[in-house]
Design a protein around this motif. Structure first.
Motif, PDB file in Angstrom:
ATOM      1  N   HIS A  77       0.832  -1.213   0.000  1.00 52.64           N
ATOM      2  CA  HIS A  77       0.000   0.000   0.000  1.00 52.64           C
ATOM      3  C   HIS A  77       0.865   1.261   0.000  1.00 52.64           C
ATOM      4  CE1 HIS A  77      -3.434  -2.506   0.406  1.00 52.64           C
ATOM      5  NE2 HIS A  77      -3.234  -2.833   1.670  1.00 52.64           N
ATOM      6  N   ALA A  78       1.984   1.212   0.713  1.00 56.02           N
ATOM      7  CA  ALA A  78       2.872   2.380   0.761  1.00 56.02           C
ATOM      8  C   ALA A  78       3.450   2.677  -0.615  1.00 56.02           C
ATOM      9  CB  ALA A  78       3.998   2.142   1.762  1.00 56.02           C
ATOM     10  N   ALA A  79       3.673   1.627  -1.415  1.00 59.48           N
ATOM     11  CA  ALA A  79       4.188   1.826  -2.773  1.00 59.48           C
ATOM     12  C   ALA A  79       3.089   2.285  -3.729  1.00 59.48           C
ATOM     13  CB  ALA A  79       4.816   0.523  -3.281  1.00 59.48           C
ATOM     14  N   GLU A  80       1.868   1.777  -3.538  1.00 62.58           N
ATOM     15  CA  GLU A  80       0.775   2.088  -4.449  1.00 62.58           C
ATOM     16  C   GLU A  80       0.151   3.458  -4.186  1.00 62.58           C
ATOM     17  OE1 GLU A  80      -0.553   0.251  -7.103  1.00 62.58           O
ATOM     18  OE2 GLU A  80       1.336  -0.845  -6.856  1.00 62.58           O
ATOM     19  N   HIS A  81      -0.033   3.820  -2.933  1.00 62.86           N
ATOM     20  CA  HIS A  81      -0.616   5.127  -2.595  1.00 62.86           C
ATOM     21  C   HIS A  81       0.076   5.682  -1.347  1.00 62.86           C
ATOM     22  CE1 HIS A  81      -2.990   2.307  -0.133  1.00 62.86           C
ATOM     23  NE2 HIS A  81      -3.439   1.776  -1.254  1.00 62.86           N
ATOM     24  N   PRO A  82       1.306   6.124  -1.511  1.00 63.21           N
ATOM     25  CA  PRO A  82       2.132   6.547  -0.370  1.00 63.21           C
ATOM     26  C   PRO A  82       1.547   7.694   0.432  1.00 63.21           C
ATOM     27  CG  PRO A  82       3.117   7.233  -2.457  1.00 63.21           C
ATOM     28  CD  PRO A  82       2.019   6.289  -2.796  1.00 63.21           C
ATOM     29  N   ASP A  83       0.831   8.593  -0.210  1.00 62.19           N
ATOM     30  CA  ASP A  83       0.337   9.780   0.494  1.00 62.19           C
ATOM     31  C   ASP A  83      -1.030   9.583   1.153  1.00 62.19           C
ATOM     32  OD1 ASP A  83       2.615  11.171  -0.285  1.00 62.19           O
ATOM     33  OD2 ASP A  83       1.698  11.792  -2.187  1.00 62.19           O
ATOM     34  N   ARG A  84      -1.659   8.440   0.931  1.00 63.94           N
ATOM     35  CA  ARG A  84      -2.961   8.207   1.538  1.00 63.94           C
ATOM     36  C   ARG A  84      -2.813   8.102   3.054  1.00 63.94           C
ATOM     37  NH1 ARG A  84      -6.312   3.140  -0.481  1.00 63.94           N
ATOM     38  NH2 ARG A  84      -6.451   4.496  -2.327  1.00 63.94           N
ATOM     39  N   THR A  85      -3.728   8.706   3.775  1.00 61.46           N
ATOM     40  CA  THR A  85      -3.721   8.605   5.229  1.00 61.46           C
ATOM     41  C   THR A  85      -4.097   7.184   5.648  1.00 61.46           C
ATOM     42  OG1 THR A  85      -4.281  10.942   5.544  1.00 61.46           O
ATOM     43  CG2 THR A  85      -4.771   9.445   7.372  1.00 61.46           C
ATOM     44  N   ALA A  86      -3.236   6.578   6.448  1.00 60.00           N
ATOM     45  CA  ALA A  86      -3.557   5.255   7.000  1.00 60.00           C
ATOM     46  C   ALA A  86      -4.427   5.412   8.238  1.00 60.00           C
ATOM     47  CB  ALA A  86      -2.275   4.496   7.330  1.00 60.00           C
ATOM     48  N   TYR A  87      -3.983   6.275   9.156  1.00 60.50           N
ATOM     49  CA  TYR A  87      -4.726   6.497  10.388  1.00 60.50           C
ATOM     50  C   TYR A  87      -4.714   7.978  10.739  1.00 60.50           C
ATOM     51  CZ  TYR A  87      -3.627   1.518  10.904  1.00 60.50           C
ATOM     52  OH  TYR A  87      -3.487   0.184  10.689  1.00 60.50           O
ATOM     53  N   ARG A  88      -5.793   8.422  11.334  1.00 61.46           N
ATOM     54  CA  ARG A  88      -5.820   9.718  12.012  1.00 61.46           C
ATOM     55  C   ARG A  88      -6.218   9.458  13.454  1.00 61.46           C
ATOM     56  NH1 ARG A  88     -10.386  10.061   8.760  1.00 61.46           N
ATOM     57  NH2 ARG A  88      -9.268  11.213   7.157  1.00 61.46           N
ATOM     58  N   PHE A  89      -5.620  10.207  14.360  1.00 58.97           N
ATOM     59  CA  PHE A  89      -5.925  10.039  15.780  1.00 58.97           C
ATOM     60  C   PHE A  89      -6.422  11.354  16.343  1.00 58.97           C
ATOM     61  CE2 PHE A  89      -5.039   9.828  20.322  1.00 58.97           C
ATOM     62  CZ  PHE A  89      -5.578   8.580  20.635  1.00 58.97           C
ATOM     63  N   LEU A  90      -7.598  11.314  16.964  1.00 55.03           N
ATOM     64  CA  LEU A  90      -8.203  12.498  17.559  1.00 55.03           C
ATOM     65  C   LEU A  90      -7.635  12.652  18.968  1.00 55.03           C
ATOM     66  CD1 LEU A  90     -11.934  11.837  16.519  1.00 55.03           C
ATOM     67  CD2 LEU A  90     -10.082  12.851  15.169  1.00 55.03           C
ATOM     68  N   LEU A  91      -6.762  13.636  19.144  1.00 58.49           N
ATOM     69  CA  LEU A  91      -6.008  13.747  20.392  1.00 58.49           C
ATOM     70  C   LEU A  91      -6.900  13.963  21.605  1.00 58.49           C
ATOM     71  CD1 LEU A  91      -2.909  15.817  19.255  1.00 58.49           C
ATOM     72  CD2 LEU A  91      -3.102  13.365  19.583  1.00 58.49           C
ATOM     73  N   SER A  92      -8.001  14.685  21.444  1.00 59.79           N
ATOM     74  CA  SER A  92      -8.913  14.925  22.563  1.00 59.79           C
ATOM     75  C   SER A  92     -10.185  14.086  22.466  1.00 59.79           C
ATOM     76  CB  SER A  92      -9.299  16.409  22.610  1.00 59.79           C
ATOM     77  OG  SER A  92     -10.062  16.756  21.461  1.00 59.79           O
ATOM     78  N   GLY A  93     -10.311  13.323  21.386  1.00 61.65           N
ATOM     79  CA  GLY A  93     -11.538  12.578  21.136  1.00 61.65           C
ATOM     80  C   GLY A  93     -12.588  13.391  20.414  1.00 61.65           C
ATOM     81  N   ASP A  94     -12.350  14.711  20.302  1.00 59.58           N
ATOM     82  CA  ASP A  94     -13.308  15.595  19.637  1.00 59.58           C
ATOM     83  C   ASP A  94     -12.998  15.690  18.145  1.00 59.58           C
ATOM     84  OD1 ASP A  94     -14.701  16.261  21.994  1.00 59.58           O
ATOM     85  OD2 ASP A  94     -13.146  17.723  22.522  1.00 59.58           O
ATOM     86  N   SER A  95     -14.030  15.560  17.335  1.00 57.01           N
ATOM     87  CA  SER A  95     -13.838  15.578  15.885  1.00 57.01           C
ATOM     88  C   SER A  95     -13.334  16.922  15.379  1.00 57.01           C
ATOM     89  CB  SER A  95     -15.146  15.203  15.179  1.00 57.01           C
ATOM     90  OG  SER A  95     -15.514  13.886  15.495  1.00 57.01           O
ATOM     91  N   ASP A  96     -13.635  18.004  16.120  1.00 57.15           N
ATOM     92  CA  ASP A  96     -13.168  19.311  15.695  1.00 57.15           C
ATOM     93  C   ASP A  96     -11.913  19.750  16.447  1.00 57.15           C
ATOM     94  OD1 ASP A  96     -14.316  19.614  18.149  1.00 57.15           O
ATOM     95  OD2 ASP A  96     -15.638  21.281  17.593  1.00 57.15           O
TER      96      ASP A  96
END
Length: 574
Positions: free
Chosen positions: A12-31
């Motif tokens: 996957h890193a070779a096929e779409h290197p810039d795609r986000t694998a994970y995002r983490f919400l530091l406070s749990g809040d979406s904003d």
């Protein structure tokens, strides 16, 4: 062909290197503040961690992973897999005066696994440094702060020569009825179960594309199989994008879960039944306003008994936000089978089987046996008589037994338990089966889970399933907290086994304790024809649970017998 999840990560890193694998919400809040990692970055960090482990000569050893919620755990876990190191996810200690229970469990798991290295972030490693003399091992344990491993080290990584039978990690069971045991999950087990999860939940390339690759939203703890093998590893398997946040942030404010689903619009998100109850409890009348749950296709529910009433209420409450009842997806699995065994299908409403429809044990007026779907491809599920080993026909309750390539190798350093649990036979069936210790029945190919074999309550020759008694009690009076009730049997001498029910209620109800217990006793008598030996009301947080939220009935029974339960009607020390 991929030999491990690491091969798929690099692909996957070779096929779409810039795609986000994970995002983490530091406070749990979406904003709130968000931290992300791309597939290219994740692959580089995985190689760097693996190279450091190889540099230290740790290939083939066990590494305890102790991380607070965040993205650092993921590269550490994958780094272990890439280095041929057996990962052992654990719960990290917090602060210089670490929680005694967590510290005791951590030390016990380290000793059992024979861990020679601990991976953690700076905070955890600093805490461990202060506890060094208490860690197992004659010379202590090597501690590595993965944040401090330089990116440049990735170039030194070398293929470790792993295969499908190589142990990838030890998943320690949560211990709902016994001491935790380390399940040996191989690279082959992982790949097969990810295939099962992908097929059952409908995570096809077309589906991912239709959701802009947004796969999961999850707050589930990653040291537990449901949170790790589901949201985290299925993301790597499919190449999707998933949004994660801390379990504590969910518990502090349950609506954060639905806010995240609304904002990021994943295909899949789910949790144990208690989480759906929490979301309902904290849902004021106007809560659905502003939410858009129309894109939520799979709302999986597993790891503890799935309540029919919960499913109905959740669907009704969040229908104004676009939630679809057919998204509700009960499932069944266990660590010994890597994770998933059965699941419903996306777009198909769950099966609710009332007692008068052939359900063998439902007794409460609103109770129903909830179908957990069908086995995944390559998975065999058999219901057998635990004594005769005969396979039982549809509708008859027996022990659930599982076969297939997702079934793990066995328990770490426990040959006897491995032989008893993983090498069971079924008359008329070829091969060996996993004894799950769970009771259930099959109907038209769908599995219905009814309880635990060891938790069965037998009073006057009649079988009673604790889940049924607990549900009846919780429905009988609103003072009882949902998912916080334990039913078990005690020896009443010449009278044989008798049932006891312990339920959490608010301290404010102390003055009504007698009235509440009378209502509960009456409901159990009416629904199950059962005279309860004792009904005990306890303070919130009293009933012991596993890390995945399962009621520990045996531990509760022990506390009841030794008089250590914190009763709601007990006088407050002052």
């Amino acid at each position: 062909m991929a030999r491990s999840l690491v091969d798929l990560l690099f692909h996957h890193a070779a096929e779409h290197p810039d795609r986000t694998a994970y995002r983490f919400l530091l406070s749990g809040d979406s904003d709130g503040e968000v931290r992300t990692v791309s597939y290219a970055r994740l692959a580089d960090r995985t190689r760097a961690v693996a190279a450091r482990l190889q540099e230290r000569g740790l290939t083939g050893s066990r590494a305890m992973l102790l991380y607070p919620p965040g993205l650092e755990f993921i590269s550490a876990y994958l780094g272990c897999l890439a280095a041929g190191v057996v990962a052992v996810p654990g719960v990290p200690p917090r602060g210089r005066t670490a929680n005694h229970r967590a510290l005791t469990r951590m030390k016990r798991l380290m000793a059992d696994a024979g861990a020679t290295v601990v991976l953690g972030d700076r905070e955890v490693v600093t805490v461990l440094d202060t506890l060094a003399e208490h860690l197992p091992g004659p010379a202590g344990v090597t501690r590595i702060t993965t944040e401090d491993i330089p990116d440049a080290l990735a170039a030194d990584w070398r293929e470790p020569g792993i295969g499908p039978d190589t142990v990838a990690f030890l998943q320690y069971t949560s211990g709902s009825t016994a001491a935790p045991r380390g399940v040996m999950v191989t690279h082959g087990n992982l790949l097969d179960n990810e295939r099962v999860i992908t097929e059952r939940l409908g995570h096809t390339p077309d589906v991912l594309a239709a959701h802009d690759n947004e796969l999961f939203v999850s707050w589930l703890p990653v040291y537990h199989d449901m949170g790790l093998i589901g949201p985290v590893l299925n993301t790597v398997y499919t190449g999707g994008t998933s949004t994660l946040f801390s379990p504590l942030d969910f518990l502090q404010r349950p609506r954060r879960w639905l806010d995240a689903v609304s904002r990021h619009r994943p295909h899949t998100s789910g949790a144990p039944n208690f989480a759906y109850e929490l979301a309902l409890k904290h849902a004021p009348p106007a809560f659905p306003d502003g939410l858009d749950l129309s894109g939520w296709r799979v709302a999986f529910n597993g790891a503890e008994p799935v309540r029919a009433a919960t499913l109905r209420r959740f669907a009704d409450t969040f229908a104004p936000a676009g939630f679809r009842p057919e998204a509700l997806t009960p499932c069944y699995g266990l660590a010994e089978a890597t994770l998933m065994v059965t699941s419903g299908r996306a777009g198909t409403p769950p099966t609710l089987l009332r007692a008068d429809d052939g359900g063998p044990h439902a007794g409460a007026a609103d109770a129903a046996a909830v179908g957990t779907g069908r086995p995944g491809p390559g998975v065999t599920v058999v219901v057998a008589d635990p004594d005769t080993l005969d396979e039982l026909p549809d509708g008859e309750v027996g022990e659930i037994r599982v076969g297939g390539p997702s079934v793990a190798r066995g328990y770490w350093r426990n040959a006897l338990a491995t032989r008893e649990t993983f090498r069971a036979g079924v008359n008329g069936r070829d091969g060996r089966f996993l004894r799950t210790g769970d009771l259930g029945f099959l109907r038209d190919g769908e599995l219905f889970v009814t309880g635990r074999l060891k938790d069965l309550i037998v009073v006057d020759g009649r079988n009673h399933y604790p889940q049924d008694l607990e549900l009846t009690a919780e429905m009988a009076h609103p003072a009882l907290r949902p998912g916080c009730t334990a039913a078990f049997a005690v020896d009443a001498g010449a009278d044989g086994e008798r049932a006891v029910l312990v339920a959490e209620t608010s301290p404010e109800t102390a003055g009504e304790a007698e009235k509440i217990t009378d209502v509960v006793r009456g409901a159990l008598g009416d629904a199950h024809g059962l005279t309860v030996h004792d009904v005990v009301l306890v303070r919130p947080g009293t009933i012991p649970k596993t890390s995945s939220g399962k009621i520990q009935r045996h531990a509760c029974r022990t506390a009841y017998l030794d008089g250590s339960l914190s009763r709601t009607d007990a006088p407050t020390a002052g």
